[in-house]
Design a protein around this motif. Structure first.
Motif, PDB file in Angstrom:
ATOM      1  N   GLY A 238      -6.703  -3.789   4.527  1.00  0.00           N
ATOM      2  CA  GLY A 238      -7.045  -3.805   5.948  1.00  0.00           C
ATOM      3  C   GLY A 238      -5.859  -4.186   6.810  1.00  0.00           C
ATOM      4  N   ASP A 239      -6.114  -4.335   8.089  1.00  0.00           N
ATOM      5  CA  ASP A 239      -5.023  -4.333   9.059  1.00  0.00           C
ATOM      6  C   ASP A 239      -4.983  -5.518  10.002  1.00  0.00           C
ATOM      7  N   GLY A 240      -6.033  -6.338  10.020  1.00  0.00           N
ATOM      8  CA  GLY A 240      -5.966  -7.451  10.949  1.00  0.00           C
ATOM      9  C   GLY A 240      -7.283  -8.171  11.089  1.00  0.00           C
TER      10      GLY A 240
ATOM     11  N   GLY B 265     -14.840  -7.299   1.674  1.00  0.00           N
ATOM     12  CA  GLY B 265     -13.540  -7.531   1.054  1.00  0.00           C
ATOM     13  C   GLY B 265     -12.950  -6.233   0.530  1.00  0.00           C
ATOM     14  N   ARG B 266     -12.190  -6.363  -0.554  1.00  0.00           N
ATOM     15  CA  ARG B 266     -11.456  -5.213  -1.087  1.00  0.00           C
ATOM     16  C   ARG B 266     -12.369  -4.021  -1.371  1.00  0.00           C
ATOM     17  N   TRP B 267     -13.576  -4.263  -1.908  1.00  0.00           N
ATOM     18  CA  TRP B 267     -14.464  -3.141  -2.223  1.00  0.00           C
ATOM     19  C   TRP B 267     -14.748  -2.299  -0.986  1.00  0.00           C
TER      20      TRP B 267
ATOM     21  N   ALA C 186     -14.951   6.841  12.933  1.00  0.00           N
ATOM     22  CA  ALA C 186     -14.244   5.666  13.456  1.00  0.00           C
ATOM     23  C   ALA C 186     -12.734   5.766  13.291  1.00  0.00           C
ATOM     24  N   GLU C 187     -12.028   5.157  14.250  1.00  0.00           N
ATOM     25  CA  GLU C 187     -10.579   4.980  14.130  1.00  0.00           C
ATOM     26  C   GLU C 187     -10.267   3.532  13.788  1.00  0.00           C
ATOM     27  N   CYS C 188     -11.231   2.685  13.946  1.00  0.00           N
ATOM     28  CA  CYS C 188     -11.061   1.260  13.707  1.00  0.00           C
ATOM     29  C   CYS C 188     -12.415   0.727  13.247  1.00  0.00           C
ATOM     30  N   VAL C 189     -12.410  -0.056  12.184  1.00  0.00           N
ATOM     31  CA  VAL C 189     -13.667  -0.521  11.609  1.00  0.00           C
ATOM     32  C   VAL C 189     -13.628  -2.032  11.476  1.00  0.00           C
ATOM     33  N   PHE C 190     -14.722  -2.659  11.855  1.00  0.00           N
ATOM     34  CA  PHE C 190     -14.896  -4.095  11.675  1.00  0.00           C
ATOM     35  C   PHE C 190     -15.422  -4.280  10.246  1.00  0.00           C
ATOM     36  N   GLY C 191     -14.559  -4.720   9.345  1.00  0.00           N
ATOM     37  CA  GLY C 191     -14.866  -4.733   7.920  1.00  0.00           C
ATOM     38  C   GLY C 191     -15.814  -5.846   7.512  1.00  0.00           C
ATOM     39  N   ALA C 192     -16.447  -5.656   6.369  1.00  0.00           N
ATOM     40  CA  ALA C 192     -17.372  -6.652   5.832  1.00  0.00           C
ATOM     41  C   ALA C 192     -17.218  -6.676   4.321  1.00  0.00           C
TER      42      ALA C 192
ATOM     43  N   LYS D 135      -5.534   6.284   8.845  1.00  0.00           N
ATOM     44  CA  LYS D 135      -5.894   6.478  10.253  1.00  0.00           C
ATOM     45  C   LYS D 135      -7.204   5.773  10.605  1.00  0.00           C
ATOM     46  N   ILE D 136      -7.711   4.991   9.645  1.00  0.00           N
ATOM     47  CA  ILE D 136      -8.862   4.146   9.965  1.00  0.00           C
ATOM     48  C   ILE D 136      -8.442   2.695   9.737  1.00  0.00           C
ATOM     49  N   LYS D 137      -8.266   1.987  10.815  1.00  0.00           N
ATOM     50  CA  LYS D 137      -7.816   0.600  10.728  1.00  0.00           C
ATOM     51  C   LYS D 137      -9.000  -0.311  10.440  1.00  0.00           C
ATOM     52  N   ILE D 138      -8.781  -1.297   9.564  1.00  0.00           N
ATOM     53  CA  ILE D 138      -9.851  -2.242   9.233  1.00  0.00           C
ATOM     54  C   ILE D 138      -9.473  -3.631   9.731  1.00  0.00           C
ATOM     55  N   ILE D 139     -10.377  -4.230  10.486  1.00  0.00           N
ATOM     56  CA  ILE D 139     -10.154  -5.608  10.929  1.00  0.00           C
ATOM     57  C   ILE D 139     -11.307  -6.482  10.435  1.00  0.00           C
ATOM     58  N   TRP D 140     -10.969  -7.731  10.086  1.00  0.00           N
ATOM     59  CA  TRP D 140     -11.932  -8.661   9.489  1.00  0.00           C
ATOM     60  C   TRP D 140     -12.234  -9.795  10.457  1.00  0.00           C
TER      61      TRP D 140
END
Lengths: 425, 425
Positions: A377-379, A244-246, A236-242, A264-269
């Motif tokens: 994360g990033d957004g 929190g910090r961990w 992935a280049e972008c991940v839909f996070g789940a 280079k792996i962006k995390i969005i929540w």
């Protein structure tokens, strides 16, 4: 020093109600178009582009249709989002798009071809949210009696990705000639058979699409399981996070293990900002959202997610007391110390399982900055809790200017492709 | 009495050169856009709509990529036409579209869903050209070592259609409520599981798309084999004809056998009108088309169609003398009494195997009327022998007014859906 920029996506389903149940209900006099009409989506896409969102992100599914999902439109029906995206490409110039496609239901050649074609039609603005699908209801629409087991789905998806990469690389960048004087369309020495033979897939290649503006779509992934995070760290280049910090830390570790730069792996929540001129007004809007969702609707959504009939329990049942292992995980996912009743769980499911950030533009922008400080994360993936054309207009009118004033969100798009936007710092 | 109206479609591939080889070559200064650019297709679609064509019809394929097809762009590359059609829906109001989709490479649920979605996006202007695919090259992109045998493909396609019909009928017409006051999206008693279990496919349903303007796409078919004609007589509303009067008569007989009214199956014939102000000018245009096609290009196309290397024979070889049964059929298909050389066969393949109708508007309109008198049927699939945006503009400027003047072609669209246009008399 310039502040780090936040990334924002509009997170939707091509459906009556995306992730907040019953959000298809709205005061009738304020409804301009319905969710199945092109104008509804043109409005949303153009609003997001005016607000300089990174992309409009379509979740997708291939199942549903039981009594409750039909009655309440619980993530059903869901029209095919690929076709909507190419339609919307004609009414936007800069906005990116992402589409969810399943490695279980598409063949790799078909999928790679569709995404490369979309990359041409959008002129470099397409991303792929890679999913392996999970529900038996979906499997039963595709000639399977039940879904392939979880880890096998991911092993198969790894091989699927390998086929796609080879197809996307099957044309060397300078293979295309269109030399009309000598009658040479492309250089056969630079367009390669891939002759892939794997455990699940064979594919001869080459891809039947000329190299597209981005070369391959922006690769996005959302799996929260151990195997899913491992897959994300690889692909992935972008991940839909789940979580929190961990999650941020875990993904960074896994990326390093695979020799990849974690930045280079962006995390969005996932999040649902609800913004108004005054805090009281915002709270009233949130209340109207919650009031539309009967508890049984969330219960039906949970039943379908866990493939068990939860409607036979009283709403006052503690989820810990429910038979079957799967549902126990809910308690942990809610991060609650105290026991959770089925009613509470159903409410959280019904509202979409994303935090509501409620208040004035200043209050909500504060919360968003704090969340990123806290979780990394990033957004944010921004999912509409009410009538989406109005919802995104409210955000672009109220919230975006506040984020821009703080220097944490772009005022203009930089670059031309979705990948350019995704990696803008 | 009003004359019977002719039906016209634009017949293309989302590719450098549709059915006339090397038609991607054109005087550079006259090229406004290339085939892979959206503007090229917008121009074509808008021209056809101005000319009141029934539809823009996309053939499709899922293979190719050998040395010759890469070098000369022999029906390769071919981008995904579904995505282009939904893009074009945004730039047209009336023109219909048809798309070729394979019952061998799509799953029925996926296909039914995509076509119903497209029917929504185009507002009732979509048709499906049903193919079973035939080449081993295509099979090898989809994890098969070789193509499924011909008759089995059609048996499988019959079952595929059955699944699609049931999915399209899985919502009763009045199932959708969107009742905001009572919170009822749709009536669960009127949205049905299909629970299909067949020899090749299982599918639970219902379809996850609300009933679309046409209910189901206009069904189009092009198989010329005995089994293909039988399939057409059962399922098709519009058939791409092959051969002549015998085909029209044969299809009518088969339709009656299946209890269908033969007049409800429209037949269209492939053709390439080449029209100019003077006959000499039209002939010069035709000659420039033919001059662009080296014989080896047609030979490569034949090699790929017959899955044998014909380039190892001299161009003077008589096709009757070539080993292997398949190629013998060429002689018959050309309706030539005298022996045909490989050079002649290659030329006919190279130019697209459709008759050129060359001359002034009056001459070409005469030929078209005569062909329909002679062969029966309802109209023409019009394939571009040269740069398609210019080609269709030439037809709409010169030929269409002549057909309209004679009362054999519509001046305005009647009705709103592709099915309305297809059955206009």
């Amino acid at each position: 020093m310039a502040k780090k920029k936040m990334h924002l996506t509009g997170f939707v389903l091509y459906a009556p109600a995306p992730h907040t149940m019953m959000s298809w209900i709205y005061p009738r006099e304020k409804i301009r178009w319905h969710w199945h009409q092109n104008e509804y989506w043109r409005s949303i896409a153009q609003t997001l582009e005016r607000g300089k969102f990174d992309m409009l992100f379509f979740a997708d599914g291939w199942g549903g249709g039981n009594e409750a999902s039909v009655r309440y439109a619980v993530q059903f029906p869901v029209h095919d989002p690929l076709l909507l995206i190419s339609y919307l490409a004609g009414f936007t110039q800069k906005l990116g798009f992402a589409v969810t496609m399943s490695t279980t239901f598409y063949a790799p050649f078909m999928l790679a071809r569709k995404l490369s074609t979309l990359d041409h039609i959008t002129n470099g603005r397409i991303g792929w949210n890679i999913v392996t699908s999970f529900s038996n209801g979906e499997a039963r629409n595709f000639s399977l009696d039940k879904m392939i087991p979880h880890d096998e789905r991911y092993d198969r998806a790894d091989e699927f990705m390998e086929v796609c990469y080879r197809l996307w690389d099957s044309w060397e960048p300078d293979a295309l000639k269109m030399d009309m004087e000598n009658g040479v369309f492309a250089d056969p020495a630079k367009v390669h058979r891939i002759n892939f033979r794997g455990k699940w897939f064979n594919c001869q290649g080459p891809l039947d699409v000329i190299p597209s503006p981005q070369g391959r779509p922006l690769l996005i992934q959302a799996g929260a399981s151990e195997r899913g995070r491992e897959f994300a760290a690889q692909h992935a280049e972008c991940v839909f996070g789940a979580g929190g910090r961990w999650f941020t830390d875990d993904l960074a570790q896994r990326a390093l293990k695979h020799g990849r730069d974690p930045s280079k792996i962006k995390i969005i929540w996932g999040a649902q900002p609800i913004v108004a001129e005054t805090a009281a007004e915002a709270q009233a809007i949130e209340q109207s959202v919650l009031d539309r969702i009967p508890p049984q609707v969330g219960l039906h959504l949970m039943s379908s997610h866990f493939d068990m009939d939860l409607t036979r329990y009283s709403l006052d049942t503690l989820v810990n007391d429910i038979e079957g292992g799967a549902i126990q995980g809910i308690v942990e996912s809610f991060k609650r110390a105290e026991p959770v009743t089925l009613r509470e769980a159903a409410q959280i499911y019904g509202r979409g399982m994303m935090p509501h950030l409620v208040g004035t533009p200043v209050q909500v922008a504060d919360q968003m900055e704090e969340m990123l400080d806290h979780m990394g994360g990033d957004g944010f993936q921004v999912s509409p809790p009410y009538y989406a054309p109005d919802y995104y207009e409210d955000l672009v009118r109220l919230l975006i200017p506040e984020l821009q004033r703080r220097g944490v969100f772009r005022k203009e798009y930089r670059g031309d492709t979705l990948r350019d936007y995704a990696f803008e710092e």
